[in-house]
Design a protein around this motif. Structure first.
Motif, PDB file in Angstrom:
ATOM      1  N   ILE A 204      35.349  43.776  39.059  1.00 22.44           N
ATOM      2  CA  ILE A 204      36.635  43.151  39.371  1.00 22.44           C
ATOM      3  C   ILE A 204      37.529  43.371  38.165  1.00 22.44           C
ATOM      4  N   GLU A 205      38.778  43.753  38.428  1.00 19.89           N
ATOM      5  CA  GLU A 205      39.717  44.042  37.345  1.00 19.89           C
ATOM      6  C   GLU A 205      41.049  43.357  37.617  1.00 19.89           C
ATOM      7  N   GLY A 206      41.593  42.694  36.596  1.00 18.99           N
ATOM      8  CA  GLY A 206      42.926  42.105  36.678  1.00 18.99           C
ATOM      9  C   GLY A 206      43.896  42.912  35.842  1.00 18.99           C
ATOM     10  N   GLU A 207      45.105  43.144  36.364  1.00 19.00           N
ATOM     11  CA  GLU A 207      46.131  43.901  35.641  1.00 19.00           C
ATOM     12  C   GLU A 207      47.397  43.060  35.535  1.00 19.00           C
ATOM     13  N   PHE A 208      48.081  43.192  34.422  1.00 24.24           N
ATOM     14  CA  PHE A 208      49.267  42.395  34.161  1.00 24.24           C
ATOM     15  C   PHE A 208      50.366  43.294  33.608  1.00 24.24           C
ATOM     16  N   GLN A 209      51.513  43.318  34.261  1.00 26.65           N
ATOM     17  CA  GLN A 209      52.659  44.109  33.807  1.00 26.65           C
ATOM     18  C   GLN A 209      53.382  43.271  32.754  1.00 26.65           C
ATOM     19  N   ILE A 210      53.186  43.593  31.486  1.00 27.40           N
ATOM     20  CA  ILE A 210      53.767  42.834  30.390  1.00 27.40           C
ATOM     21  C   ILE A 210      55.268  43.104  30.293  1.00 27.40           C
ATOM     22  N   THR A 211      55.644  44.375  30.312  1.00 32.48           N
ATOM     23  CA  THR A 211      57.045  44.817  30.368  1.00 32.48           C
ATOM     24  C   THR A 211      57.092  45.918  31.425  1.00 32.48           C
ATOM     25  N   PRO A 212      58.286  46.392  31.805  1.00 33.84           N
ATOM     26  CA  PRO A 212      58.328  47.480  32.793  1.00 33.84           C
ATOM     27  C   PRO A 212      57.549  48.738  32.386  1.00 33.84           C
ATOM     28  N   ASN A 213      57.344  48.940  31.073  1.00 32.76           N
ATOM     29  CA  ASN A 213      56.643  50.132  30.602  1.00 32.76           C
ATOM     30  C   ASN A 213      55.247  49.874  30.050  1.00 32.76           C
ATOM     31  N   PHE A 214      54.807  48.620  30.025  1.00 28.50           N
ATOM     32  CA  PHE A 214      53.525  48.293  29.396  1.00 28.50           C
ATOM     33  C   PHE A 214      52.643  47.499  30.353  1.00 28.50           C
ATOM     34  N   LEU A 215      51.439  48.036  30.620  1.00 30.09           N
ATOM     35  CA  LEU A 215      50.469  47.422  31.522  1.00 30.09           C
ATOM     36  C   LEU A 215      49.190  47.120  30.745  1.00 30.09           C
ATOM     37  N   ALA A 216      48.661  45.913  30.904  1.00 30.14           N
ATOM     38  CA  ALA A 216      47.399  45.534  30.267  1.00 30.14           C
ATOM     39  C   ALA A 216      46.432  45.062  31.341  1.00 30.14           C
ATOM     40  N   GLY A 217      45.144  45.205  31.092  1.00 36.13           N
ATOM     41  CA  GLY A 217      44.158  44.787  32.080  1.00 36.13           C
ATOM     42  C   GLY A 217      42.853  44.374  31.438  1.00 36.13           C
ATOM     43  N   MET A 218      42.024  43.704  32.241  1.00 34.01           N
ATOM     44  CA  MET A 218      40.685  43.341  31.806  1.00 34.01           C
ATOM     45  C   MET A 218      39.764  43.400  33.015  1.00 34.01           C
ATOM     46  N   ASN A 219      38.458  43.587  32.752  1.00 35.75           N
ATOM     47  CA  ASN A 219      37.509  43.710  33.856  1.00 35.75           C
ATOM     48  C   ASN A 219      36.176  43.082  33.501  1.00 35.75           C
ATOM     49  N   ILE A 220      35.421  42.779  34.548  1.00 38.74           N
ATOM     50  CA  ILE A 220      34.065  42.274  34.409  1.00 38.74           C
ATOM     51  C   ILE A 220      33.263  42.809  35.589  1.00 38.74           C
ATOM     52  N   GLY A 221      31.989  43.043  35.373  1.00 35.57           N
ATOM     53  CA  GLY A 221      31.171  43.578  36.467  1.00 35.57           C
ATOM     54  C   GLY A 221      29.701  43.501  36.149  1.00 35.57           C
ATOM     55  N   GLY A 222      28.910  44.106  37.029  1.00 36.40           N
ATOM     56  CA  GLY A 222      27.476  44.118  36.831  1.00 36.40           C
ATOM     57  C   GLY A 222      26.794  44.983  37.864  1.00 36.40           C
ATOM     58  N   GLY A 223      25.496  45.143  37.703  1.00 32.49           N
ATOM     59  CA  GLY A 223      24.732  45.952  38.638  1.00 32.49           C
ATOM     60  C   GLY A 223      23.367  46.279  38.088  1.00 32.49           C
ATOM     61  N   SER A 224      22.773  47.322  38.654  1.00 29.46           N
ATOM     62  CA  SER A 224      21.449  47.743  38.196  1.00 29.46           C
ATOM     63  C   SER A 224      21.303  49.250  38.311  1.00 29.46           C
ATOM     64  N   ILE A 225      20.489  49.808  37.426  1.00 28.08           N
ATOM     65  CA  ILE A 225      20.171  51.234  37.412  1.00 28.08           C
ATOM     66  C   ILE A 225      18.676  51.367  37.677  1.00 28.08           C
ATOM     67  N   ASP A 226      18.306  52.228  38.612  1.00 28.99           N
ATOM     68  CA  ASP A 226      16.906  52.516  38.903  1.00 28.99           C
ATOM     69  C   ASP A 226      16.608  53.892  38.311  1.00 28.99           C
ATOM     70  N   TYR A 227      15.816  53.917  37.248  1.00 30.03           N
ATOM     71  CA  TYR A 227      15.476  55.150  36.550  1.00 30.03           C
ATOM     72  C   TYR A 227      13.989  55.401  36.744  1.00 30.03           C
ATOM     73  N   ASP A 228      13.649  56.240  37.714  1.00 32.61           N
ATOM     74  CA  ASP A 228      12.246  56.545  38.033  1.00 32.61           C
ATOM     75  C   ASP A 228      11.414  55.283  38.242  1.00 32.61           C
ATOM     76  N   GLY A 229      11.987  54.284  38.935  1.00 34.06           N
ATOM     77  CA  GLY A 229      11.270  53.052  39.222  1.00 34.06           C
ATOM     78  C   GLY A 229      11.430  51.956  38.196  1.00 34.06           C
ATOM     79  N   ASP A 230      11.944  52.272  37.002  1.00 28.77           N
ATOM     80  CA  ASP A 230      12.244  51.247  36.004  1.00 28.77           C
ATOM     81  C   ASP A 230      13.653  50.722  36.280  1.00 28.77           C
ATOM     82  N   ILE A 231      13.797  49.409  36.391  1.00 25.98           N
ATOM     83  CA  ILE A 231      15.080  48.806  36.717  1.00 25.98           C
ATOM     84  C   ILE A 231      15.758  48.312  35.441  1.00 25.98           C
TER      85      ILE A 231
END
Length: 194
Positions: A89-116
């Motif tokens: 999930i990412e939030g974006e904020f238009q600070i000025t007409p020419n400047f955009l800032a954002g932040m994000n958070i997330g998660g998940g899992s990687i399966d590497y040959d059966g190792d999680i």
């Protein structure tokens, strides 16, 4: 590029090349669709990757909330079977007409040959319009990962900076961070995907 500190105390640097494309439909303030990307990690996993994701974006005045859920698989015919599921999930904020800032958070899992490997991600980014068709951007992406079967945990920190060119109706209107869960690195991002 990226740098990671692992349980053995070593730092590893690696490079990733990726490209992505978005297809979407806009209805009022909501845009939804999909993303596909292909890439290659030339140093760390030494694999080619393909990502498919569903995504949505809701505009709220000068701010926006985006979500992306996807799956990444290795496409090389090597010895390793690598796949990942993730959500962001990412939030974006238009600070000025020419400047955009954002932040994000997330998660998940990687399966590497059966190792999680489970991971949690966070990040911030900023983009400044130089002209209506060109901007500079910088992103920081961090992640904390654990591999329960090995009783190990480590952290990755990535920085991406660059120059973005837009063709079409312009404006610094970033969409999704296109996170690559295999490397902790942002994919190349495209704007104006209508």
């Amino acid at each position: 590029g990226s740098s990671s500190e692992y349980p053995d105390g070593a730092n590893y640097s690696y490079s990733v090349q990726t490209v992505s494309a978005h297809v979407g439909q806009t209805t009022g303030n909501l845009t939804y669709g999909g993303m596909v990307s292909v890439g290659q990690d030339v140093d760390w996993w030494d694999e080619n990757f393909m990502t498919f994701a569903a995504e949505a974006r809701y505009e709220m005045g000068s701010s926006a909330l985006s979500a992306q859920f996807g799956v990444t698989n290795s496409t090389a015919s090597g010895d390793d079977d690598i796949s990942a599921n993730y959500g962001r999930i990412e939030g974006e904020f238009q600070i000025t007409p020419n400047f955009l800032a954002g932040m994000n958070i997330g998660g998940g899992s990687i399966d590497y040959d059966g190792d999680i490997i489970a991971f949690v991600t966070w990040g911030v980014d900023a983009e400044y319009n130089i002209t209506s068709s060109m901007s500079v951007f910088a992103s920081y992406q961090g992640s904390f990962e654990t591999e329960e079967s090995e009783e190990e945990a480590w952290r990755k920190d990535s920085v991406l900076a660059g120059l973005r060119f837009r063709f079409g109706n312009g404006g610094n209107q970033t969409t999704f961070a296109d996170y690559n869960p295999m490397t902790g690195v942002e994919h190349v991002r495209f704007s104006d995907w209508e």
